[in-house]
Structures are given as structure tokens and as C-alpha cells.
Design an enzyme around this catalytic site. Sequence first.
Site, PDB file in Angstrom:
ATOM      1  CG  LEU A 108      -1.792  -1.245   1.402  1.00 25.61           C
ATOM      2  CD1 LEU A 108      -2.787  -1.033   2.540  1.00 25.61           C
ATOM      3  CD2 LEU A 108      -2.507  -1.627   0.117  1.00 25.61           C
ATOM      4  N   GLY A 153       1.003  -5.236   1.198  1.00 22.97           N
ATOM      5  CA  GLY A 153      -0.067  -5.244   0.199  1.00 22.97           C
ATOM      6  C   GLY A 153       0.330  -5.943  -1.087  1.00 22.97           C
ATOM      7  CG  ASN A 177       5.831  -5.078   6.112  1.00 23.40           C
ATOM      8  OD1 ASN A 177       4.681  -5.005   5.713  1.00 23.40           O
ATOM      9  ND2 ASN A 177       6.774  -4.245   5.714  1.00 23.40           N
ATOM     10  CD  GLU A 178       0.568  -5.928   6.713  1.00 21.62           C
ATOM     11  OE1 GLU A 178       0.772  -7.090   7.106  1.00 21.62           O
ATOM     12  OE2 GLU A 178       0.778  -5.561   5.546  1.00 21.62           O
TER      13      GLU A 178
HETATM   14  C1  LIG Z   1      -6.375 -14.819   0.095  1.00 23.57           C
HETATM   15  C2  LIG Z   1      -7.225 -14.161   1.091  1.00 23.57           C
HETATM   16  C3  LIG Z   1      -6.568 -12.919   1.631  1.00 23.57           C
HETATM   17  C4  LIG Z   1      -7.399 -12.340   2.722  1.00 23.57           C
HETATM   18  C5  LIG Z   1      -6.850 -11.043   3.111  1.00 23.57           C
HETATM   19  C6  LIG Z   1      -7.670 -10.405   4.163  1.00 23.57           C
HETATM   20  C7  LIG Z   1      -7.277  -8.972   4.354  1.00 23.57           C
HETATM   21  C8  LIG Z   1      -5.937  -8.892   4.966  1.00 23.57           C
HETATM   22  C9  LIG Z   1      -5.580  -7.493   5.238  1.00 23.57           C
HETATM   23  C10 LIG Z   1      -4.184  -7.274   4.788  1.00 23.57           C
HETATM   24  C11 LIG Z   1      -3.830  -5.884   5.026  1.00 23.57           C
HETATM   25  C12 LIG Z   1      -2.681  -5.508   4.189  1.00 23.57           C
HETATM   26  C13 LIG Z   1      -2.162  -4.214   4.728  1.00 23.57           C
HETATM   27  C14 LIG Z   1      -1.048  -3.775   3.915  1.00 23.57           C
HETATM   28  C15 LIG Z   1      -0.337  -2.733   4.332  1.00 23.57           C
HETATM   29  C16 LIG Z   1       0.753  -2.209   3.493  1.00 23.57           C
HETATM   30  O1  LIG Z   1       0.988  -2.627   2.388  1.00 23.57           O
HETATM   31  S1  LIG Z   1       1.642  -0.905   4.162  1.00 23.57           S
HETATM   32  C17 LIG Z   1       3.040  -0.753   3.090  1.00 23.57           C
HETATM   33  C18 LIG Z   1       4.086  -1.676   3.555  1.00 23.57           C
HETATM   34  N1  LIG Z   1       5.178  -1.675   2.632  1.00 23.57           N
HETATM   35  C19 LIG Z   1       6.428  -1.638   3.028  1.00 23.57           C
HETATM   36  O2  LIG Z   1       6.720  -1.606   4.203  1.00 23.57           O
HETATM   37  C20 LIG Z   1       7.457  -1.642   1.942  1.00 23.57           C
HETATM   38  C21 LIG Z   1       8.431  -0.577   2.186  1.00 23.57           C
HETATM   39  N2  LIG Z   1       9.362  -0.513   1.070  1.00 23.57           N
HETATM   40  C22 LIG Z   1      10.421  -1.333   0.967  1.00 23.57           C
HETATM   41  O3  LIG Z   1      10.640  -2.246   1.725  1.00 23.57           O
HETATM   42  C23 LIG Z   1      11.358  -1.043  -0.192  1.00 23.57           C
HETATM   43  O4  LIG Z   1      11.073   0.252  -0.682  1.00 23.57           O
HETATM   44  C24 LIG Z   1      11.277  -2.052  -1.336  1.00 23.57           C
HETATM   45  C25 LIG Z   1       9.853  -2.267  -1.831  1.00 23.57           C
HETATM   46  C26 LIG Z   1      11.868  -3.402  -0.892  1.00 23.57           C
HETATM   47  C27 LIG Z   1      12.130  -1.524  -2.529  1.00 23.57           C
HETATM   48  O5  LIG Z   1      13.420  -1.229  -2.089  1.00 23.57           O
HETATM   49  P1  LIG Z   1      14.382  -0.346  -3.006  1.00 23.57           P
HETATM   50  O6  LIG Z   1      14.378  -0.893  -4.384  1.00 23.57           O
HETATM   51  O7  LIG Z   1      15.685  -0.259  -2.279  1.00 23.57           O
HETATM   52  O8  LIG Z   1      13.674   1.085  -3.100  1.00 23.57           O
HETATM   53  P2  LIG Z   1      13.623   2.233  -1.984  1.00 23.57           P
HETATM   54  O9  LIG Z   1      14.781   3.139  -2.193  1.00 23.57           O
HETATM   55  O10 LIG Z   1      13.443   1.668  -0.631  1.00 23.57           O
HETATM   56  O11 LIG Z   1      12.271   2.967  -2.381  1.00 23.57           O
HETATM   57  C28 LIG Z   1      12.190   3.733  -3.577  1.00 23.57           C
HETATM   58  C29 LIG Z   1      11.170   4.832  -3.374  1.00 23.57           C
HETATM   59  O12 LIG Z   1       9.889   4.216  -3.151  1.00 23.57           O
HETATM   60  C30 LIG Z   1       9.316   4.752  -1.963  1.00 23.57           C
HETATM   61  N3  LIG Z   1       8.468   3.706  -1.358  1.00 23.57           N
HETATM   62  C31 LIG Z   1       8.817   2.466  -1.020  1.00 23.57           C
HETATM   63  N4  LIG Z   1       7.775   1.787  -0.518  1.00 23.57           N
HETATM   64  C32 LIG Z   1       6.708   2.642  -0.535  1.00 23.57           C
HETATM   65  C33 LIG Z   1       5.327   2.498  -0.137  1.00 23.57           C
HETATM   66  N5  LIG Z   1       4.843   1.358   0.370  1.00 23.57           N
HETATM   67  N6  LIG Z   1       4.542   3.574  -0.284  1.00 23.57           N
HETATM   68  C34 LIG Z   1       5.021   4.739  -0.795  1.00 23.57           C
HETATM   69  N7  LIG Z   1       6.319   4.924  -1.194  1.00 23.57           N
HETATM   70  C35 LIG Z   1       7.143   3.872  -1.066  1.00 23.57           C
HETATM   71  C36 LIG Z   1      10.501   5.098  -1.103  1.00 23.57           C
HETATM   72  O13 LIG Z   1      10.148   6.009  -0.104  1.00 23.57           O
HETATM   73  C37 LIG Z   1      11.451   5.674  -2.124  1.00 23.57           C
HETATM   74  O14 LIG Z   1      11.016   6.978  -2.399  1.00 23.57           O
HETATM   75  P3  LIG Z   1      12.091   8.126  -2.660  1.00 23.57           P
HETATM   76  O15 LIG Z   1      12.926   8.217  -1.432  1.00 23.57           O
HETATM   77  O16 LIG Z   1      11.271   9.356  -2.908  1.00 23.57           O
HETATM   78  O17 LIG Z   1      12.888   7.692  -3.854  1.00 23.57           O
END
Ligand SMILES: CCCCCCCCCCCCC/C=C/C(=O)SCCNC(=O)CCNC(=O)[C@H](O)C(C)(C)COP(=O)(O)OP(=O)(O)OC[C@H]1O[C@@H](n2cnc3c(N)ncnc32)[C@H](O)[C@@H]1OP(=O)(O)O
Length: 188
Positions: A108, A153, A177-178
Amino acid sequence: MALRAALRKSCALTGLFCQLSSSRHGRVCASPVLVAQQRNSSTAQNIKLDFDQSTGVAVMHMQCPPVNALSLEFLTEICITVEKLEMDKSCRGLIITSSQPKVFSAGLDLLEMYETSTEHRGEFWRAVQEMWLKLYSSKLVTIAAINGSSPAGGCLMAMTCDYRIMADNPRYGIGLNETQLGMVAPFW
Ligand SMILES: CCCCCCCCCCCCC/C=C/C(=O)SCCNC(=O)CCNC(=O)[C@H](O)C(C)(C)COP(=O)(O)OP(=O)(O)OC[C@H]1O[C@@H](n2cnc3c(N)ncnc32)[C@H](O)[C@@H]1OP(=O)(O)O
């Protein structure tokens, strides 16, 4: 079985399998248009769609830089794309993959939850719900071709597909990782 055979024949999938196995070590929402051709390709804002009518297999390439973070607009675009494919009777299977290097989806879009209004967050979480329900309940055979990291997500998206294939690279992580983030998915 027939579809899986068709999938195996599909050049698109062959290409993807090659890609996977060789890899060891302010947005506007627009929707793609399917036109009746043997093979066609269309590009929306954040999605490139390749549809091969001879196999009935569509490949959805997520291209929402830098990391395919699932924003409200992107989630909406994904839903519209799936809906359009479902309405096309010649489409039977959907492969979801990423055009971004090293990342399938970062999950997300955290900016959707930071200093935004309660109304916006409500709309956002409903879009999250709609996305995974749409994929989970789709009549299409859905495959996540996970060619990069897929946390949170991104993992949810992959889980709601019928099949998952992930590139064999220890640098690519997948999982929920929530808890680490101190985040609780709200009641919708
Ligand atoms: C089958 C039935 C299913 C039933 C299901 C029932 C429902 C269940 C509910 C489930 C609920 C789900 C809830 C989900 C929540 C989320 O998804 S919260 C988001 C969590 N995500 C993360 O923690 C990921 C964080 N990011 C990273 O780990 C890394 O960025 C990466 C993806 C591994 C990539 O690494 P790398 O290539 O080194 O890039 P970076 O330099 O780290 O990042 C580049 C730029 O991208 C920006 N960014 C990264 N992640 C996000 C994000 N999630 N949102 C917005 N922006 C993001 C990062 O800040 C960098 O930006 P700049 O600094 O401006 O370049």
C-alpha cells in the site's frame, strides 16, 4: 487443464518464465481498452496490458514507479483492468507482473495514510478491499509472476491470485510486515 496448456503455449508466459528463472541471483486513472485483434497491447497510466486472443491470456505489467505502491488511483486502475478483462469473453487467464526492476509491489502507498483525512483513508481502505476481493473472486485464472520484492499489500495481491510463481533471488522478500509497521488493517 486446457487453460494451463494454453498458458504453456503462450509466448507471453514463456517469456515471463524465462525472465523469472534467469533472474536468480500526481496520477491520472485511465483504463486500458481491449480491441478485437489476435494480439494487442494497451497502456494506461500505470498498467501495460498485453492480451493474446489466441490463448486468451492477458499479461498485466504494473508500471507505477518507483515501486508499484498501491495508491487509490492505482488500485482503481487495477480493478477496472480486471473488470474489463472479465467482460471480454475471450479472456480466460490473467498474469500479473511488474515492469519495475527488483520490485513486484511495495504494498500500500504509505502516503495515502499519512496526514490524509479520515474520509480519504476510508475511501482508500475500501479500494484495498475491492482490489483483493476482485482478484480473489475473479472467474479468470489468475497468476502472480512475482519478479521482485513483494511486501505487505504486494503479498496480499499475490495471495489473492490462484497461483504464485516467484523469482528465485534471495534479495527478494515477500510477507506481511504490518506488525513491524505498527499497522492494523481497519474494519472496512
Ligand atoms: C487470500 C485471502 C486474503 C485475505 C486477506 C484479508 C485482508 C488482509 C488485510 C491485509 C492488510 C494488508 C495491509 C497492507 C499494508 C501495506 O501494504 S503498508 C506498506 C508496507 N510496505 C512496506 O513496508 C514496503 C516498504 N518498502 C520497501 O521495503 C522497499 O522500498 C522495497 C519495496 C523493498 C524496494 O526497495 P528499493 O528498491 O531499495 O527502493 P527504496 O529506495 O526503498 O524505495 C524507492 C522509493 O519508493 C518509496 N516507497 C517504497 N515503498 C513505498 C510504499 N509502500 N509507499 C510509498 N512509497 C514507497 C521510497 O520512499 C522511495 O522513495 P524516494 O525516497 O522518494 O525515492
